[in-house]
Design an enzyme around this catalytic site. Structure first.
Site, short mmCIF file in Angstrom:
data_model
loop_
_atom_site.label_atom_id
_atom_site.label_comp_id
_atom_site.label_asym_id
_atom_site.label_seq_id
_atom_site.Cartn_x
_atom_site.Cartn_y
_atom_site.Cartn_z
CG ASN B 30 -5.30 -4.05 -1.07
OD1 ASN B 30 -6.44 -3.64 -0.85
ND2 ASN B 30 -4.23 -3.40 -0.64
CB SER B 53 -2.15 -3.41 4.98
OG SER B 53 -3.00 -2.40 5.46
CD GLU B 54 -4.86 0.17 0.82
OE1 GLU B 54 -4.78 -1.06 1.04
OE2 GLU B 54 -5.92 0.75 0.55
CG ASN B 55 -1.27 0.76 6.41
OD1 ASN B 55 -1.70 -0.25 5.85
ND2 ASN B 55 -1.19 0.85 7.70
CB SER B 95 2.83 0.07 -0.06
OG SER B 95 1.56 -0.53 -0.05
#
Lengths: 235, 218
Positions: B30, B53-55, B95
């Site tokens: 990340n 991607s944390e979304n 996530s």
């Protein structure tokens, strides 16, 4: 039972009241329930607490409800790129419960799954941990976070069938899925409603049980916050 | 008075390239906003590294061509991106289960202050910057290895690698490696002090000491 309503105003009828807690899906302006936000703005309901990763930007998304001063408190992880938010917050007019992004997602997921609280390592030793119970598991500190059970969840999906089975598209899924599950009532807006049987049952992202009311929100003019592109290589 | 321009220290891209040397084949990574994003341009050829991607996305592709921009496809910095053949999408809850659950091998983040015991402050300046922590607190709590990439000193020349953070913390005792424009510091575990691993070209030990108030081992 008919879940499909003619528009956002009709779908929210009888669900809104002053001081209520609303969970909203979306990340930035990606996958936000625009039609439902507009209808909430038009309803004039106030003193809202809103759990949402972001607070929109000036006059887009939840930024619209900030502008009309309908929001009392935000539970959010990131509120940058929003001048009106900053002004209200610094002036002490808006309360904010800064919640780490993953903790917020899990608070919604847990609330929806009937779990009133959970322990997490996120935020240990920071101001997020202030006032929260600390418990040691396997020699490490964890803090207690509460699940969120919202009066209403508003979400945006891509396609739904007439029974409310729903699929999202790409990164527009984000908080929409956990938010949907934590609402006592979830109202969804989608880009397309298709007949029952036309979605692959193995590919449903949100089973119909979570979607109580549904509207067709199209056509959408989806906003982009930061348009980044690359040059096409010369042929 | 004519000043001699010295080629000293690393620029933003060189800092990112240095961070990229920590990548390993098969890693799930990340990258934060700013200099960390540039690490993606420095993945060694032939190495498979999957960016998270944390979304809600694994397998971040490059920025799209102008005619392929999709509002439903953005990264955690809310920039438009593209997908790859091995991309997958999931919810924010999944996530962060990935992140908190220790499944991500490496996170590279920016920093405003780092303490000698590995505390990180990068989300808030009281009364000034109130954007919020986003996913940073979850990342430092859950990811296996944390690298902070930042300028060695602030715009005013104040050290940023210091004995104790003055700003609100993002995480306590969470950092494994610090890469600045002047040097690289590392520690083998969270009970050990940071050790100076490398100096950027033209940087002397004396200069580094003068610009660092944190304790470190040489």
């Amino acid at each position: 039972m008919q879940k499909i309503y003619p528009n956002a105003e009709a779908a929210l009828e009888g669900l809104l009241f002053d001081g209520m807690l609303i969970a909203a899906g979306g990340f930035g302006l990606c996958g936000i329930p625009e039609r439902l936000i507009d209808a909430i703005q038009a309803s004039g309901v106030k003193d809202l607490t809103i759990a949402s990763n972001n607070a929109g930007i000036d006059n887009e998304g939840l930024g619209k409800l900030l502008r009309t001063r309908q929001v009392k408190k935000m539970i959010a992880s990131y509120v940058g790129e929003n001048k009106e938010f900053e002004r209200q917050y610094l002036a002490g007019e808006l309360e904010v419960e800064f919640t780490p992004q993953g903790t917020l997602a899990e608070r919604m997921r847990a609330g929806g799954a009937g779990i009133p609280g959970f322990y997490t390592k996120t935020g240990v030793g920071t101001q997020v941990a202030e006032g929260k119970e600390v418990k040691i598991f396997d020699d490490e500190d964890f803090i207690l976070e509460r699940g969120i059970r919202a009066d209403l969840a508003i979400i945006k999906g891509w396609k739904a069938d007439e029974s409310g089975n729903l699929v999202f598209r790409k990164t527009a899924r984000n908080f929409n899925q956990p938010a949907a599950t934590c609402g006592k009532v979830c109202v969804a807006e989608v880009e397309e409603i298709v007949p029952v049987g036309s979605l692959d049952p193995d590919s449903i992202h949100l089973p119909s049980i979570y979607v109580k009311r549904l509207i067709l929100g199209a056509p959408y003019d989806k906003k982009i916050e930061f348009r980044t592109v690359r040059e096409r290589e010369a042929a | 008075m004519a000043t001699q321009v010295e080629a000293k220290g690393w620029d933003r891209n060189q800092m990112a390239a240095r961070a990229a040397k920590e990548l390993k084949d098969g890693y799930y990574v990340n990258l934060g906003i700013g200099i960390p994003t540039l690490v993606a341009n420095n993945i060694p050829a032939g190495m498979t590294v999957t960016l998270q991607s944390e979304n809600g996305m694994l397998g971040i592709g490059p920025f799209p061509y102008d005619d392929q921009v999709d509002p439903d496809l953005i990264n955690a910095g809310k920039q438009t991106i593209s997908e790859l053949p091995n991309t997958s999408y999931f919810s924010s809850a999944d996530s962060f289960a990935m992140i908190r659950g220790g499944h991500i091998d490496l996170a590279v983040l920016g920093g405003m202050e780092v303490s000698q015991t590995g505390d990180l402050a990068n989300w808030m300046v009281p009364g000034k910057m109130i954007k919020g922590m986003g996913g940073a607190m979850d990342l430092v709590a859950g990811v296996k290895k944390i690298i902070v990439v930042m300028e060695h000193t602030s715009k005013n020349g104040d050290p940023k690698f210091i004995p104790e953070c003055t700003l609100p913390l993002t995480g306590k005792n969470v950092i494994d490696m610090i890469i600045t424009d002047l040097a690289v510091f590392q520690r083998p575990d969270h009970d050990s002090p940071f050790r100076l691993l490398e100096k950027a070209p033209g940087v002397t030990s004396e200069e580094l000491r003068a610009k660092t108030t944190a304790h470190y081992v040489e």
